[in-house]
Structures are given as C-alpha cells and as structure tokens.
Design a protein around this motif. Sequence first.
Motif, PDB file in Angstrom:
ATOM      1  N   UNK A   1      39.995  43.807  30.406  1.00  0.00           N
ATOM      2  CA  UNK A   1      39.651  44.414  29.116  1.00  0.00           C
ATOM      3  C   UNK A   1      39.414  43.350  28.047  1.00  0.00           C
ATOM      4  N   UNK A   2      40.157  42.258  28.144  1.00  0.00           N
ATOM      5  CA  UNK A   2      39.972  41.145  27.223  1.00  0.00           C
ATOM      6  C   UNK A   2      38.807  40.251  27.604  1.00  0.00           C
ATOM      7  N   UNK A   3      38.148  40.621  28.690  1.00  0.00           N
ATOM      8  CA  UNK A   3      36.976  39.892  29.218  1.00  0.00           C
ATOM      9  C   UNK A   3      37.314  38.466  29.645  1.00  0.00           C
ATOM     10  N   UNK A   4      38.591  38.238  29.947  1.00  0.00           N
ATOM     11  CA  UNK A   4      38.996  36.916  30.408  1.00  0.00           C
ATOM     12  C   UNK A   4      38.818  36.769  31.904  1.00  0.00           C
TER      13      UNK A   4
ATOM     14  N   UNK B   1      39.028  38.944  41.841  1.00  0.00           N
ATOM     15  CA  UNK B   1      39.221  38.634  40.426  1.00  0.00           C
ATOM     16  C   UNK B   1      38.767  37.206  40.161  1.00  0.00           C
ATOM     17  N   UNK B   2      38.010  37.036  39.086  1.00  0.00           N
ATOM     18  CA  UNK B   2      37.438  35.726  38.759  1.00  0.00           C
ATOM     19  C   UNK B   2      37.705  35.408  37.284  1.00  0.00           C
ATOM     20  N   UNK B   3      38.154  34.198  37.029  1.00  0.00           N
ATOM     21  CA  UNK B   3      38.335  33.746  35.647  1.00  0.00           C
ATOM     22  C   UNK B   3      36.976  33.652  34.971  1.00  0.00           C
ATOM     23  N   UNK B   4      36.895  34.152  33.752  1.00  0.00           N
ATOM     24  CA  UNK B   4      35.686  34.004  32.925  1.00  0.00           C
ATOM     25  C   UNK B   4      36.038  33.031  31.797  1.00  0.00           C
ATOM     26  N   UNK B   5      35.998  31.755  32.132  1.00  0.00           N
ATOM     27  CA  UNK B   5      36.473  30.718  31.213  1.00  0.00           C
ATOM     28  C   UNK B   5      35.699  30.705  29.899  1.00  0.00           C
ATOM     29  N   UNK B   6      34.431  31.085  29.915  1.00  0.00           N
ATOM     30  CA  UNK B   6      33.645  31.093  28.673  1.00  0.00           C
ATOM     31  C   UNK B   6      34.245  32.045  27.637  1.00  0.00           C
ATOM     32  N   UNK B   7      34.948  33.071  28.107  1.00  0.00           N
ATOM     33  CA  UNK B   7      35.565  34.025  27.184  1.00  0.00           C
ATOM     34  C   UNK B   7      36.717  33.398  26.407  1.00  0.00           C
ATOM     35  N   UNK B   8      37.214  32.261  26.877  1.00  0.00           N
ATOM     36  CA  UNK B   8      38.295  31.574  26.168  1.00  0.00           C
ATOM     37  C   UNK B   8      37.772  30.714  25.021  1.00  0.00           C
TER      38      UNK B   8
END
Length: 110
Positions: free
Chosen positions: A54-57, A69-76
């Motif tokens: 939900x946090x798009x992380x 499940x995959x980290x979306x590092x750009x969302x950080x």
Amino acid sequence: MNGGIQGAFRALADPTRREILIKLSEREMTIAEVAENFAITRGAVKKHLTILEEGRLISVHTHGRERINRLEADALRPVSDWLSYFDRFWGSRMLDLKSAVEKHERNSDE
C-alpha cells in the motif's frame, strides 16, 4: 509533505516492515520465504507485506501459484529527500559546534 509519501512513512514506522525491506533488498521472496526470517505467523507477515505494498515500497507479482514480493527502491526516494533536509540541518549544527570547540581551544591556549 505531500500525501504520496504518507503511505511510505506509515509502512516504515514498524521495525518488522523495515526489516522485511532489508530482506527484500537482497532478493525477491515469496511470503513463505519472508516469513522464515521472523518469529511471527505467516498471516502477520502477509499483513506487513500488504502495508508495504500500500505504501508502494514493494510490488507483488504472480509466478505460477506463488506471489513474489519485490522491493521498489525508487519509492524510498521521496522519503530520503525529505530526510535529507535534516541531514543538512544537523550538518550545519555540527559545523557550528566544531567551530565553537576550536575557538574555545584557541582561547584556552592563549
């Protein structure tokens, strides 16, 4: 702060979710693989993953019967950008402190 990063901050507020992100930075994982790293139920891990999504992380994609499940590092990046303000704040304060200490030492030597 815009509403776009509220979900990211909400997700990052929990230490288990932060640890899950670290695990996912190493590689993509199924829910079961993530759960192997924690002393909590698989259902609890699923809830944490949902909040991270939900946090798009993280993103979730299906491979056969598995949900990966995959980290979306750009969302950080927006979170990092927001925190960088305080890096500059404290950097400036530390330079002021260093100057004050050096001035005090010079005055003590005289």
